[in-house]
Scaffold this active site. Structure first.
Site, short mmCIF file in Angstrom:
data_model
loop_
_atom_site.label_atom_id
_atom_site.label_comp_id
_atom_site.label_asym_id
_atom_site.label_seq_id
_atom_site.Cartn_x
_atom_site.Cartn_y
_atom_site.Cartn_z
N HIS A 23 14.26 -14.69 -18.57
CA HIS A 23 13.15 -13.90 -18.02
C HIS A 23 13.60 -13.00 -16.88
O HIS A 23 12.82 -12.73 -15.96
CB HIS A 23 12.00 -14.81 -17.57
CG HIS A 23 11.23 -15.41 -18.71
ND1 HIS A 23 10.49 -14.67 -19.59
CD2 HIS A 23 11.12 -16.71 -19.12
CE1 HIS A 23 9.93 -15.48 -20.48
NE2 HIS A 23 10.31 -16.71 -20.22
N ASP A 66 14.79 -4.39 -22.00
CA ASP A 66 13.88 -5.50 -21.73
C ASP A 66 13.18 -5.24 -20.41
O ASP A 66 13.79 -4.69 -19.47
CB ASP A 66 14.63 -6.83 -21.67
CG ASP A 66 13.67 -8.01 -21.55
OD1 ASP A 66 13.14 -8.45 -22.58
OD2 ASP A 66 13.44 -8.48 -20.41
N ASP A 98 18.19 -10.77 -20.36
CA ASP A 98 17.50 -10.82 -21.65
C ASP A 98 17.97 -9.68 -22.56
O ASP A 98 18.09 -9.86 -23.78
CB ASP A 98 15.99 -10.74 -21.44
CG ASP A 98 15.41 -12.03 -20.89
OD1 ASP A 98 16.20 -12.94 -20.58
OD2 ASP A 98 14.18 -12.12 -20.75
N GLU A 102 10.44 -6.81 -17.29
CA GLU A 102 9.64 -7.87 -16.67
C GLU A 102 8.41 -7.20 -16.06
O GLU A 102 8.52 -6.11 -15.49
CB GLU A 102 10.44 -8.62 -15.61
CG GLU A 102 11.69 -9.30 -16.13
CD GLU A 102 11.43 -10.29 -17.24
OE1 GLU A 102 10.35 -10.89 -17.26
OE2 GLU A 102 12.30 -10.44 -18.12
#
Length: 620
Positions: free
Chosen positions: A177, A36, A182, A38
């Site tokens: 987030h 994942d 995540d 960001e």
């Protein structure tokens, strides 16, 4: 030692019964790296990675984790910091992406990458590798969002977002987030989805991959419907058992586009349902792409096919009308009659029309009561008069001439010059922002944007509606010319003058067979969508104006001076939803069932409402 009679001197061949473990790469032995990211925005073109989190699993066991912040090389926008909790201060001492990538690729080496909405995360990683000069390995990948759409029903979850799936599968970590949290939540979702694969007979990686890229057997059996479709531009119509149009589409290459409906590339469940019902495909060749697009619009508006989602109801377009009476007011209507007042629009829905009306009322003290006022019978003033939002013509405090000067500002904006209407609104937006009333400023700004776009759209349409006839030509790429005859905004004839043929001679034939629009000369002779198609085709580089009857002109100053303002509004809207996923995240009505020993193909399963619920939900 002598061998007994009848025995061979070499070893007998041995045979064994193959098991399912010998077929394909078993999921229990596959190493998955759930990743994942960001980022600072929604696109690798103008955004960068700020955090990478990954979890390596095999056979349901966690083998390792990877997590690091990444310096994006620029400030992190405030709205991103609010969303993720990652600030510019936190990544100030973090490594850059070119230093992080080798470590991550080593961590993921030999594994299958897993992500929720994999195109987003893998797209950023591939872009970072390309920018850093690092070769992107040929990873196999699994998208848990796609699997969820395939395996879960709407009765179980309303959508397939990670925040929705996490509580459904009781994940040990809630998505927040942050990349590693995540990724951990996605691991639990992946394992929960794997539990759904057993009853379907899916045990190998190959079957798992095929589950998301399969051709429904109902579609496969109807591939013969596309055999007669020719190449070239045109319109295609899927027709049902009663020869009714089910779906209308257009393409620059009819044969290629129609054949794609029977391939694995078409994963929309509603298209699978439509093809299941289709009995034949009608192909309508056209001279060029403009004629094809116009004919598609007309067919959709005429037949309203159940599987088309856009342009089915052009008659539902809304307009804002300044009524024709001594003290005119604004009203929202569906029919345009130029003799019955000034019209602004069209608007796609009531919400947009109401936003434009609210903006006009913010700028001009037009009356908002709905009754028709008399010049002789006086009434009482309403609250708006006390607030200074209306001159109270109903009480006789405002003469007809004074009120007419206010209404003239609206008429001038619609016809040519919106400055007197828009300038007070923009000043108010600035004043609200200076006072710290940002939400009110944003609401008013968006209303002004709707108003300006409506004025621009109206003026563009009017510029073509008043032209009795014009002829356009574009090169066809083979030495010839694509021709279009347009009358009052309506395409009335189309053709191609091939190389070596006289354009003027071919044009005479087109004019002789062209339609003659009926109705008032100052009204559009076509739908708004059709006229806008003509305008876009006319404005393409290379298009030439061959002949013109009347005057083709745009009134000045128009809305050109507000282009920068509209661009800022669009940029602000993108910033408010930087991670918007345009793909459908809805589940299907029923999951497909795979019989033991059969390949993973999507069969036809009746949904809760009698619909065929097969295929994978993809882009709308």
């Amino acid at each position: 030692m002598a061998l007994p009679s009848g025995h061979r001197t070499q070893e007998e061949p041995r045979f064994h019964q193959a098991t399912i473990d010998d077929l394909g790469t078993q999921l229990a032995g596959v190493t998955f790296v759930v990743v994942d990211l960001e980022t600072t925005g929604g696109s690798p073109k103008d955004s960068a990675i700020t955090e990478i989190g990954a979890v390596k699993v095999r056979g349901g066991q966690v083998l390792g984790e990877f997590q690091t912040l990444v310096d994006p090389g620029h400030e992190i926008p405030p709205y991103i910091s609010v969303l993720t909790g990652i600030t510019s201060m936190m990544v100030a001492a973090a490594p850059r992406i070119d230093a992080v990538l080798p470590a991550f690729l080593e961590f993921a080496r030999g594994a299958v990458l897993v992500a929720h909405n994999a195109p987003f995360d893998l797209g950023f990683l591939k872009a970072a590798c390309e920018e850093s000069g690092v070769l992107w390995p040929a990873f196999a990948s699994v998208d848990t969002a796609v699997l969820a759409r395939r395996l879960l029903t709407r009765d179980e979850v309303p959508n397939c977002k990670l925040a929705t799936l996490a509580p459904y599968f009781s994940t040990s970590t809630q998505p927040c987030h942050r990349a590693l949290d995540d990724a951990r939540a996605t691991v639990d979702v992946l394992h929960g989805l794997f539990e759904r694969l057993g009853p379907l007979g899916i045990t190998s990686l190959e079957e798992l991959t095929g589950l998301t890229r399969q051709v429904d057997p109902q579609r496969r059996r109807k591939r013969h419907l596309a055999e007669h479709v020719p190449s070239g531009p045109g319109v295609y119509v899927f027709r049902g058992p009663g020869d009714e149009p089910l779906y209308v589409g257009t393409s620059g290459d009819l044969r290629s586009r129609v054949r794609s409906y029977f391939s694995a590339g078409e994963q929309r469940s509603r298209m699978t349902e439509m093809i299941t019902l289709a009995e034949r495909i009608e192909a309508l060749p056209c001279a060029h792409d403009l004629e094809a697009a116009v004919r598609e619009l007309r067919l959709i508006a005429e037949h309203k096919p159940r599987y088309n989602r856009r342009s089915r109801f052009p008659e539902r377009a809304l307009w804002v009308r300044l009524t024709d009476e001594p003290f005119p007011r604004l009203s929202v209507v569906r029919r345009v009659r130029p003799a019955a007042g000034a019209f602004l629009g069209p608007f796609p829905d009531r919400r947009a029309a109401d936003a434009a009306v609210a903006a006009v009322h913010e700028s001009l003290p037009l009356r908002q009561c709905t009754s028709r006022l008399s010049l002789t019978v006086l009434g009482s003033a309403c609250a708006l008069a006390g607030m200074g939002r209306c001159g109270a013509p109903c009480t006789g405090d405002q003469t007809r001439e004074e009120y007419a000067s206010i209404a003239a500002v609206f008429r001038a904006a619609v016809e040519s010059d919106p400055r007197d209407l828009v300038a007070p609104l923009l000043h108010r937006v600035e004043r609200l922002a200076e006072e710290g009333r940002y939400e009110e400023a944003a609401v008013l700004r968006d209303r002004v944007a709707v108003l300006v776009r409506a004025v621009r759209r109206r003026q563009r349409l009017e510029s073509l509606a008043t032209v009795p006839e014009l002829v356009l030509a574009r090169p066809d790429g083979a030495g010839g010319w694509q021709l279009a005859v347009v009358r009052r905004g309506r395409l009335v004839a189309a053709g191609v003058a091939e190389r070596g043929r006289s354009v003027r001679g071919h044009l005479a034939d087109l004019r002789a067979t062209a339609e003659t629009p009926t109705g008032p000369d100052d009204e559009l002779a076509a739908s708004v969508d059709e006229t806008e198609l003509v305008l876009r085709w006319m404005e393409k580089p290379g298009t030439r104006l061959v002949d013109l009857t009347g005057t083709l002109a745009s009134r000045t100053p128009g809305t050109g001076g507000y282009s920068g303002f509209l661009a800022q509004v669009d940029a602000g809207r993108a910033d408010r939803d930087p991670f918007a996923d345009t793909r459908s995240l809805s589940t299907r009505s029923q999951p497909d069932r795979v019989t033991p020993g059969a390949p993973a193909t999507g069969g036809r399963t009746p949904g809760r409402r009698g619909r065929v619920a097969t295929g994978l939900a993809s882009r709308a």
